[in-house]
Motif scaffolding. Structure first.
Motif, PDB file in Angstrom:
ATOM      1  N   GLY A 101      28.752  49.998  33.827  1.00 21.03           N
ATOM      2  CA  GLY A 101      28.716  49.776  35.274  1.00 21.03           C
ATOM      3  C   GLY A 101      29.312  48.463  35.695  1.00 21.03           C
ATOM      4  O   GLY A 101      29.601  48.261  36.881  1.00 21.03           O
ATOM      5  N   MET A 102      29.445  47.553  34.749  1.00 20.92           N
ATOM      6  CA  MET A 102      30.021  46.252  35.084  1.00 20.92           C
ATOM      7  C   MET A 102      31.540  46.342  35.107  1.00 20.92           C
ATOM      8  O   MET A 102      32.132  47.082  34.355  1.00 20.92           O
ATOM      9  CB  MET A 102      29.598  45.213  34.042  1.00 20.92           C
ATOM     10  N   GLY A 103      32.152  45.595  35.953  1.00 15.87           N
ATOM     11  CA  GLY A 103      33.604  45.601  36.012  1.00 15.87           C
ATOM     12  C   GLY A 103      34.096  44.634  37.057  1.00 15.87           C
ATOM     13  O   GLY A 103      33.321  43.914  37.696  1.00 15.87           O
ATOM     14  N   ILE A 104      35.399  44.627  37.215  1.00 16.89           N
ATOM     15  CA  ILE A 104      36.032  43.717  38.166  1.00 16.89           C
ATOM     16  C   ILE A 104      35.487  43.934  39.568  1.00 16.89           C
ATOM     17  O   ILE A 104      35.311  42.989  40.338  1.00 16.89           O
ATOM     18  CB  ILE A 104      37.559  43.921  38.127  1.00 16.89           C
ATOM     19  N   GLY A 105      35.217  45.196  39.915  1.00 14.02           N
ATOM     20  CA  GLY A 105      34.750  45.501  41.262  1.00 14.02           C
ATOM     21  C   GLY A 105      33.489  44.762  41.653  1.00 14.02           C
ATOM     22  O   GLY A 105      33.333  44.332  42.798  1.00 14.02           O
ATOM     23  N   GLY A 160      44.586  45.691  40.189  1.00 15.96           N
ATOM     24  CA  GLY A 160      45.069  45.011  41.390  1.00 15.96           C
ATOM     25  C   GLY A 160      44.047  44.049  41.950  1.00 15.96           C
ATOM     26  O   GLY A 160      44.365  42.900  42.297  1.00 15.96           O
ATOM     27  N   LEU A 161      42.782  44.506  42.048  1.00 18.97           N
ATOM     28  CA  LEU A 161      41.719  43.634  42.536  1.00 18.97           C
ATOM     29  C   LEU A 161      41.531  42.427  41.619  1.00 18.97           C
ATOM     30  O   LEU A 161      41.325  41.307  42.076  1.00 18.97           O
ATOM     31  CB  LEU A 161      40.404  44.418  42.641  1.00 18.97           C
ATOM     32  N   GLY A 162      41.584  42.683  40.313  1.00 18.27           N
ATOM     33  CA  GLY A 162      41.407  41.600  39.352  1.00 18.27           C
ATOM     34  C   GLY A 162      42.469  40.530  39.468  1.00 18.27           C
ATOM     35  O   GLY A 162      42.168  39.330  39.445  1.00 18.27           O
ATOM     36  N   SER A 163      43.731  40.943  39.607  1.00 15.06           N
ATOM     37  CA  SER A 163      44.813  39.958  39.717  1.00 15.06           C
ATOM     38  C   SER A 163      44.674  39.138  40.994  1.00 15.06           C
ATOM     39  O   SER A 163      44.919  37.922  40.996  1.00 15.06           O
ATOM     40  CB  SER A 163      46.171  40.660  39.686  1.00 15.06           C
ATOM     41  N   GLN A 164      44.242  39.782  42.089  1.00 17.11           N
ATOM     42  CA  GLN A 164      44.056  39.057  43.346  1.00 17.11           C
ATOM     43  C   GLN A 164      42.940  38.027  43.234  1.00 17.11           C
ATOM     44  O   GLN A 164      43.050  36.909  43.740  1.00 17.11           O
ATOM     45  CB  GLN A 164      43.754  40.043  44.478  1.00 17.11           C
ATOM     46  N   GLN A 165      41.839  38.404  42.561  1.00 16.49           N
ATOM     47  CA  GLN A 165      40.727  37.468  42.500  1.00 16.49           C
ATOM     48  C   GLN A 165      40.955  36.375  41.467  1.00 16.49           C
ATOM     49  O   GLN A 165      40.515  35.239  41.661  1.00 16.49           O
ATOM     50  CB  GLN A 165      39.414  38.195  42.215  1.00 16.49           C
ATOM     51  N   ILE A 166      41.637  36.670  40.372  1.00 15.71           N
ATOM     52  CA  ILE A 166      42.007  35.607  39.441  1.00 15.71           C
ATOM     53  C   ILE A 166      42.905  34.596  40.154  1.00 15.71           C
ATOM     54  O   ILE A 166      42.751  33.375  40.010  1.00 15.71           O
ATOM     55  CB  ILE A 166      42.723  36.176  38.201  1.00 15.71           C
ATOM     56  N   SER A 215      38.340  35.890  53.163  1.00 21.63           N
ATOM     57  CA  SER A 215      38.960  37.138  52.706  1.00 21.63           C
ATOM     58  C   SER A 215      38.132  37.735  51.575  1.00 21.63           C
ATOM     59  O   SER A 215      37.263  37.071  50.994  1.00 21.63           O
ATOM     60  CB  SER A 215      40.389  36.870  52.222  1.00 21.63           C
ATOM     61  N   LEU A 216      38.403  39.006  51.264  1.00 23.37           N
ATOM     62  CA  LEU A 216      37.642  39.689  50.228  1.00 23.37           C
ATOM     63  C   LEU A 216      37.710  38.959  48.882  1.00 23.37           C
ATOM     64  O   LEU A 216      36.711  38.852  48.174  1.00 23.37           O
ATOM     65  CB  LEU A 216      38.154  41.127  50.061  1.00 23.37           C
ATOM     66  N   GLU A 217      38.891  38.453  48.531  1.00 20.70           N
ATOM     67  CA  GLU A 217      39.053  37.845  47.207  1.00 20.70           C
ATOM     68  C   GLU A 217      38.573  36.399  47.144  1.00 20.70           C
ATOM     69  O   GLU A 217      38.337  35.873  46.047  1.00 20.70           O
ATOM     70  CB  GLU A 217      40.503  37.937  46.733  1.00 20.70           C
ATOM     71  N   THR A 218      38.418  35.724  48.283  1.00 18.17           N
ATOM     72  CA  THR A 218      38.019  34.311  48.256  1.00 18.17           C
ATOM     73  C   THR A 218      36.555  34.090  48.600  1.00 18.17           C
ATOM     74  O   THR A 218      36.041  32.984  48.420  1.00 18.17           O
ATOM     75  CB  THR A 218      38.878  33.483  49.236  1.00 18.17           C
ATOM     76  N   GLY A 219      35.865  35.117  49.107  1.00 26.81           N
ATOM     77  CA  GLY A 219      34.476  34.957  49.533  1.00 26.81           C
ATOM     78  C   GLY A 219      33.578  34.412  48.441  1.00 26.81           C
ATOM     79  O   GLY A 219      32.739  33.522  48.686  1.00 26.81           O
TER      80      GLY A 219
END
Length: 497
Positions: free
Chosen positions: A94-98, A201-207, A379-383
């Motif tokens: 259940g754990m993941g980048i999301g 995609g989400l992972g690259s944005q948040q990294i 933003s979603l990735e910086t919160g």
């Protein structure tokens, strides 16, 4: 090349056509995907809602039915792992980048813009967590449970290949071994590709956001592509070492870092507030579950748009991830009964995910609502990093988070190459490095193409479209499960105790 399966050849050719299309005509691809997303959300939002609810009700039915005593394996098979280890593995699935990407941003977003009522209030704060639990809770894990149950049953009890098509044998018979079976497996392959691409995609944005916070690196597409390329090299190296080394060691690292991060946030944040908030919102989530799971707002287009953008998107995402996560859960569940398996898969990960979102999202809401710190405008990735900035040891937490996102990135892609390899080699549990590396490169290329064609919007579209045919497959799979369970009990193949 002579030993490659038809499923592999067709899937790779189609995937390469998609990548080339997106590489040379990204704007055209983006425009078509926008139209496709609007069509599927408007025309079939009700279908995704009803389907997700069906899988939850079906899972509950299995728990209380006579089929609950059926074992996922032979009657003499014993579980390979202790209950504690097994629960830990369900948690890791259940754990993941999301969870990191949305941990703060989703509850805070719902708090600021709730599906009903006024935003920025105490009522919207409670509603925000209820809906976040909805999106990551029982419905999601019911979808995974149904797929994992079918795969485990046919693999360990019937000796069938670990393929999606094999689970439809009770309904389709020998047709699963021909063109129809290839089509089913190819649908599962592309749903997996697009579901995993969203996480990449989400992972690259948040990294990128984390590196910007720590080192002032610019946040843009070029940096995110560079991150994907670097991580691609790392996860291909990991995939090449095999599941018993690369994936195992990185998964253990994930567990340690995730636990450290969760405990740190609970201690450094408003601890008592978070514990009270979790208790209260968990009760509200369970109480309002049927209503929230079926809401679609037919008379209110603004609220209907909210539901399509969040709830229905999540149902499609979980469905697209189900072959991937389902195969992992099936692999570690041999020897469990249907009842034990379904209860554990539904409850344990749901509680962990709910507590995670309460700790991270609740901390963000607490800062915004009670301390006047504007978390909601981030933003979603910086919160997440913005919240760290207002906690003790925020810099250290940011470093741990970037490392954790990176290892999740690697293990998600690593595991996906393994699952895609299985799906395209007739269920081979040891696909060759050539197969895994091929899928690793296609995953990364697809993620880059989708990001170039519309970013998160394009990723969402790919998920929603690819999940539609897979949803139909899962419904047929559920009917087939009941059919073969009834047959086995009827002819005395299942022990009465």
């Amino acid at each position: 090349m002579k030993n490659l399966t038809i499923t592999f050849k067709i899937s790779v050719i189609m995937a390469l056509v998609f990548v080339l299309w997106g590489s040379f005509f990204p704007e055209q691809l983006g425009a078509i995907m926008t139209v496709a997303q609007e069509f599927f959300l408007n025309a079939f939002g009700w279908f995704y809602n009803l389907s997700a609810t069906f899988f939850l009700l079906f899972s509950i039915f299995l728990i209380f039915s006579k089929y609950g005593r059926i074992k996922l394996g032979k009657d003499t098979d014993k579980p390979e792992f202790s209950r504690v280890t097994w629960f830990a593995m369900l948690f890791s699935a259940g754990m993941g980048i999301g969870l990191l990407f949305y941990g703060v941003s989703e509850p805070v977003s719902h708090y600021a813009s709730p599906p009903v009522g006024e935003g920025g209030t105490r009522e919207s704060a409670l509603l925000a967590l209820r809906y976040t639990y909805l999106h990551w809770g029982f419905h999601a894990w019911a979808i995974y449970a149904v797929v994992a149950l079918a795969l485990a049953y046919f693999k360990f009890r019937k000796g069938a290949p670990g393929l999606m098509s094999s689970t439809l044998y009770p309904i389709l018979g020998e047709k699963v071994k021909g063109p129809l079976g290839y089509t089913i497996d190819i649908v599962a392959v592309f749903a997996t590709i697009f579901g995993v691409c969203a996480s990449l995609g989400l992972g690259s944005q948040q990294i990128n956001a984390g590196l910007s916070y720590l080192f002032g690196l610019p946040v843009n597409f070029t940096v995110q592509v560079s991150i994907i390329l670097i991580i691609t090299v790392l996860f291909i190296l990991s995939a090449s070492t095999g599941i018993k080394r690369g994936i195992k060691y990185l998964s253990n690292t994930n567990m340690i870092l995730a636990t450290l991060l969760l405990v740190s946030m609970l201690i450094l944040g408003p601890t008592l507030f978070l514990l009270n908030l979790f208790t209260h919102t968990l009760g509200e989530y369970i109480q309002n579950l049927p209503q929230m799971g079926l809401r679609i707002f037919p008379f209110d287009q603004d609220r209907a748009a909210w539901t399509r953008g969040w709830t229905i998107f999540y149902w499609a995402w979980w469905i697209s991830w189900s072959p991937f996560v389902g195969m992992f859960i099936a692999r570690v569940s041999k020897g469990r009964s249907v009842r034990e398996f379904t209860i554990a898969v539904l409850i344990a990960p749901t509680l962990v995910c709910a507590f995670w979102f309460c700790v991270f999202g609740g901390t963000g809401i607490n800062l915004d609502l009670l301390h006047g710190i504007d978390v909601a405008s981030q933003s979603l990735e910086t919160g997440l990093f913005y919240v760290y900035d207002h906690l003790p040891l925020g810099g250290l937490l940011s470093v741990i988070t970037v490392l954790l996102i990176s290892t999740f990135f690697i293990t998600s892609a690593d595991s996906a190459t393994f699952v895609l390899g299985m799906q395209t080699t007739n269920g081979d549990i040891n696909p060759s490095n050539f197969i895994k590396i091929t899928w690793g490169l296609i995953l990364s290329a697809s993620a880059i193409v989708l990001m170039a064609s519309g970013g998160l919007h394009a990723l969402q579209t790919a998920i929603i479209v690819s999940a539609f045919p897979l949803t139909i497959i899962l419904i047929i799979m559920s009917i087939g499960l009941v059919k073969i369970f009834s047959k086995d009990i009827g002819v005395g193949k299942i022990k009465s105790k």
